[in-house]
Design an enzyme around this catalytic site. Structure first.
Site, short mmCIF file in Angstrom:
data_model
loop_
_atom_site.label_atom_id
_atom_site.label_comp_id
_atom_site.label_asym_id
_atom_site.label_seq_id
_atom_site.Cartn_x
_atom_site.Cartn_y
_atom_site.Cartn_z
N SER A 1 0.79 -1.22 0.00
CA SER A 1 0.00 0.00 0.00
C SER A 1 0.83 1.28 0.00
CB SER A 1 -0.92 -0.01 1.23
OG SER A 1 -1.95 0.90 1.05
N ASN B 1 2.42 4.89 -5.20
CA ASN B 1 3.18 4.92 -6.46
C ASN B 1 3.14 6.31 -7.10
OD1 ASN B 1 1.08 2.96 -6.12
ND2 ASN B 1 2.09 1.67 -7.62
N CYS B 2 1.96 6.94 -6.98
CA CYS B 2 1.75 8.20 -7.68
C CYS B 2 2.64 9.32 -7.12
CB CYS B 2 0.28 8.60 -7.62
SG CYS B 2 -0.80 7.23 -8.08
N PRO C 1 -14.49 -18.90 -11.82
CA PRO C 1 -15.35 -18.12 -10.92
C PRO C 1 -14.81 -17.95 -9.50
CG PRO C 1 -16.43 -20.16 -11.67
CD PRO C 1 -15.14 -20.09 -12.39
N ILE D 1 -11.71 -17.16 -8.94
CA ILE D 1 -10.56 -16.25 -9.02
C ILE D 1 -11.03 -14.90 -9.58
CG2 ILE D 1 -8.24 -15.89 -9.95
CD1 ILE D 1 -7.94 -18.89 -10.26
N GLY E 1 -7.32 -4.16 -11.07
CA GLY E 1 -6.19 -3.24 -11.23
C GLY E 1 -5.57 -3.26 -12.62
N ASP E 2 -4.32 -2.83 -12.66
CA ASP E 2 -3.63 -2.66 -13.94
C ASP E 2 -3.50 -3.96 -14.72
OD1 ASP E 2 -3.26 -0.09 -13.09
OD2 ASP E 2 -1.07 -0.17 -13.01
N LYS F 1 -21.77 31.76 -15.37
CA LYS F 1 -21.83 30.75 -16.44
C LYS F 1 -20.50 30.01 -16.35
CE LYS F 1 -24.60 33.55 -19.56
NZ LYS F 1 -24.34 34.70 -20.45
P1 FAD Z 1 0.24 -2.08 -8.16
O1 FAD Z 1 -0.23 -0.94 -7.37
O2 FAD Z 1 1.30 -1.97 -9.10
O3 FAD Z 1 0.38 -3.32 -7.22
C1 FAD Z 1 0.68 -4.59 -7.69
C2 FAD Z 1 1.59 -5.28 -6.70
O4 FAD Z 1 1.55 -6.67 -6.96
C3 FAD Z 1 3.05 -4.87 -6.85
O5 FAD Z 1 3.52 -4.29 -5.66
C4 FAD Z 1 3.78 -6.16 -7.18
O6 FAD Z 1 5.01 -6.29 -6.50
C5 FAD Z 1 2.82 -7.22 -6.67
N1 FAD Z 1 2.94 -8.49 -7.38
C6 FAD Z 1 2.96 -8.68 -8.72
N2 FAD Z 1 3.06 -9.99 -9.00
C7 FAD Z 1 3.13 -10.63 -7.82
C8 FAD Z 1 3.27 -12.00 -7.47
N3 FAD Z 1 3.34 -12.94 -8.38
N4 FAD Z 1 3.34 -12.30 -6.15
C9 FAD Z 1 3.24 -11.35 -5.21
N5 FAD Z 1 3.11 -10.04 -5.49
C10 FAD Z 1 3.05 -9.69 -6.79
N6 FAD Z 1 -2.29 6.47 -11.37
C11 FAD Z 1 -3.13 7.51 -11.22
O7 FAD Z 1 -4.35 7.33 -11.32
N7 FAD Z 1 -2.65 8.77 -10.96
C12 FAD Z 1 -1.33 9.02 -10.83
O8 FAD Z 1 -0.91 10.16 -10.57
C13 FAD Z 1 -0.42 7.95 -11.01
N8 FAD Z 1 0.91 8.15 -10.92
C14 FAD Z 1 1.75 7.08 -11.02
C15 FAD Z 1 3.11 7.31 -10.89
C16 FAD Z 1 4.00 6.24 -10.98
C17 FAD Z 1 5.45 6.50 -10.86
C18 FAD Z 1 3.50 4.93 -11.17
C19 FAD Z 1 4.43 3.76 -11.25
C20 FAD Z 1 2.14 4.70 -11.32
C21 FAD Z 1 1.26 5.77 -11.25
N9 FAD Z 1 -0.11 5.60 -11.39
C22 FAD Z 1 -0.96 6.65 -11.27
C23 FAD Z 1 -0.67 4.27 -11.69
C24 FAD Z 1 -1.17 3.58 -10.43
O9 FAD Z 1 -0.15 3.58 -9.49
C25 FAD Z 1 -1.58 2.17 -10.78
O10 FAD Z 1 -2.63 2.24 -11.70
C26 FAD Z 1 -2.05 1.39 -9.57
O11 FAD Z 1 -1.07 1.32 -8.60
C27 FAD Z 1 -2.44 -0.02 -10.00
O12 FAD Z 1 -2.78 -0.77 -8.90
P2 FAD Z 1 -2.60 -2.35 -8.90
O13 FAD Z 1 -3.03 -2.82 -7.55
O14 FAD Z 1 -3.22 -2.95 -10.08
O15 FAD Z 1 -1.05 -2.58 -9.09
#
Ligand code: FAD
Length: 546
Positions: free
Chosen positions: A38, A41-42, A275, A277, A281-282, A433
């Protein structure tokens, strides 16, 4: 109920916290490969630039806090290697000890995020070339900068690339940005990015558009970046911000369905093709809210909301994910650029009919000190007027308007609704406006036929002989300072008395600085037997597309 969550940052941590709120009894295991959960990143680029000064502030929640407050079984440095769907278990490698073990689940939530791309360019693995995703990446970049980087090259002018460029610049590092497209911020429409490119140049950032890095090489100065054009850039640090790819290996190996661009396929409950799983996120493929097509949209807001929705569904609540609008904002020096919904280029790519308007209002009442101009572009359905997308660029107040327009899109509103929106107003905050109302008036006027318009690109793309007769209705002084090709100057206040100078047998395109006097001119002319159009956004829009 035992829930195992893979990934402990945005989506994963949200899912875990929500799951605990819904069930005190569930066993919730949160597995994170990195050492932090947690984290923000941003905020990473802003710690590099020294805007955020305390590293701890980026740790939104620590593993200890998640254990104490949410009774979560948090395991950092724990990499999930495989999923056994038959046995409903995952195999985990403890990165501290290299021990491998299995953990069973009733429901599994995948939130592994997306990894920065490292394109296969010769030399891309040389020391001094970085990507930015984790706190450790950030520490490495910060350490390199602190060792005395004089020049940096950022490859990629997307959100992260531009944020890094600004922060390097803030540290006194001479910065170049290389971008393959002919514009910065490729998700935006090009003309909306002109001001951003100009502000980069004004701050001394060396911008190379329509260029790409072809090779990286060591040099006595540190590194040389060879560009496709043959140019070479020296640097001691290179940051790659060329996009991300979904971390889908686990899902693919387990036979879960993925989309064309690799995103894990989910339904609107965020269930994968298995179902038991879920994925958020990204890493997932989402439905584009406007175009209803599959999309990859790596943004923090959607990841957080999806985490909650997946947890809801695990516990039998019927929460649905509506799709992603791609609502995003970025700050660049003193500018803000924001967008929501479909861009013009996405609508064209999808062959979706649309109309669009530009307005250039001030962010609050013009008579109140420091009113700052913004440009809003609103795209809408030509029949129903439904708002399809919006982009804004300016200094203050852009984020607020794009947020309002984002809600309008989500609510299925039309440009006629924008006319009616009741928004806050006192002189230091807005206008009676509001810019959103203004965009609504202009767009609705277009659809009602009261206010025929043409955008400056369409106008200038016509062969000269086929163009309407162009009248500049600004003052003589404004005209002298710059005007559209072939334009004739008749200031709006003289228009009624000088109509005989205009042709009746040819369409007339009237324009002013931002569209307002052009609108009045169009109304005067059309009520006097001419066929007139207003050039949307006026001369100001011309300066962006020129
Ligand atoms: P993440 O937050 O990336 O979390 C995924 C986690 O899963 C990682 O920590 C990784 O280590 C872990 N993981 C992966 N595979 C495994 C595995 N096999 N076993 C255990 N752990 C694993 N978005 C915005 O909306 N506004 C912003 O201003 C913005 N700025 C950003 C700036 C930066 C530098 C970055 C890198 C991203 C930014 N983003 C921003 C994008 C945003 O951070 C992501 O969209 C968001 O964090 C995605 O969430 P997530 O949970 O999908 O992935």
């Amino acid at each position: 109920m035992k829930i195992v969550i893979v990934g402990g940052v945005a989506g994963g941590a949200s899912a875990a916290a929500r799951a605990r709120r819904l069930s005190e009894d569930a066993h919730i295991v949160l597995l994170e490969r990195g050492s932090d959960v947690s984290f923000a990143n941003c905020g990473l680029p802003y710690f590099i630039g020294g805007v955020i000064t305390k590293r701890d502030k980026l740790l939104v929640v620590t593993p200890e806090r998640l254990r104490e407050r949410f009774k979560l079984d948090v395991r950092t440095r724990s990499s999930v290697e495989t999923i056994d769907r038959e046995k409903k278990s995952v195999s985990i490698r403890d990165l501290a000890t290299d021990r491998q073990y299995d953990e069973s689940y009733d429901k599994l939530i995948l939130a592994p995020g997306a990894a920065p791309l490292r394109p296969p360019i010769p030399g891309v693995d040389l020391p001094g070339i970085f990507t930015l995703r984790t706190l450790q990446d950030m520490d490495r970049i910060k350490a390199a900068v602190d060792q005395g980087v004089r020049q940096a090259v950022v490859v990629g002018a997307g959100f992260i690339g531009l944020e890094l460029a600004e922060n390097f610049h803030a540290l006194g590092v001479r910065t170049a940005v290389v971008e393959l497209q002919d514009q910065v911020l490729p998700p935006f429409d090009k003309e909306m990015t002109t001001l951003l490119a100009q502000t980069l140049a004004a701050h001394g950032v060396d911008l190379h558009l329509g260029e790409s890095a072809k090779a990286f090489e060591k040099s006595p100065e540190g590194l040389v970046v060879h560009l496709k054009s043959g140019r070479q850039l020296s640097a001691q640090l290179v940051a790659l911000g060329v996009g991300v790819r979904p971390e889908n290996k686990l899902a693919v190996d387990a036979g879960l369905e993925v989309g064309k661009r690799g995103g894990i396929r989910v339904n609107d409950r965020l269930q994968t093709s298995d179902p038991d799983i879920y994925a958020v996120g990204d890493a997932i493929e989402v439905k584009d809210y406007v175009l209803e097509s599959p999309a990859q949209v790596p943004l923090a807001g959607p990841a957080n909301r999806q985490g909650r929705i997946a947890a809801d569904n695990v516990f039998g609540r019927s929460s649905r994910y509506r799709g992603t609008q791609g609502t995003a904002v970025v700050g660049l020096f003193d500018f803000t650029a924001a967008m929501t919904g479909a861009s013009e280029k996405a609508l064209r790519r999808n062959e979706r009919p649309f109309r669009m308007v530009y307005v250039h209002p001030t962010h609050h009442a013009g008579y109140y000190p420091d009113a700052q101009q913004m440009t809003l572009k609103v795209l809408f359905d030509p029949e129903s007027g439904k708002v399809l997308g919006a982009q804004g660029v300016g200094r203050a107040g852009v984020d607020k308007r794009i947020d309002v327009l984002s809600v309008a899109i989500q609510a299925g509103m039309t440009v006629f609704d924008l006319e009616e929106m009741e928004l806050t107003y006192a002189p230091q905050y807005g206008s009676a406006k509001d810019p959103v109302n203004m965009a609504g008036f202009v767009a609705a006027g277009l659809l009602r036929g009261d206010h025929p318009q043409i955008d400056v690109r369409s106008l200038l793309s016509l062969p000269r002989a086929e163009r309407p007769f162009i009248v500049d209705v600004r003052t003589a002084g404004e005209f002298a300072a710059g005007h559209l090709p072939d334009a004739v100057n008749i200031p709006v206040d003289e228009l009624r008395s000088r109509m005989r100078e205009l042709p009746k047998d040819r369409e007339i395109a009237a324009y002013c600085q931002v569209g307002q006097r052009g609108y009045l001119a169009t109304r005067i002319l059309n009520q006097s037997g001419f066929s007139a159009l207003n050039v949307s956004g006026g001369y100001q829009s011309f300066t962006y597309v020129e």
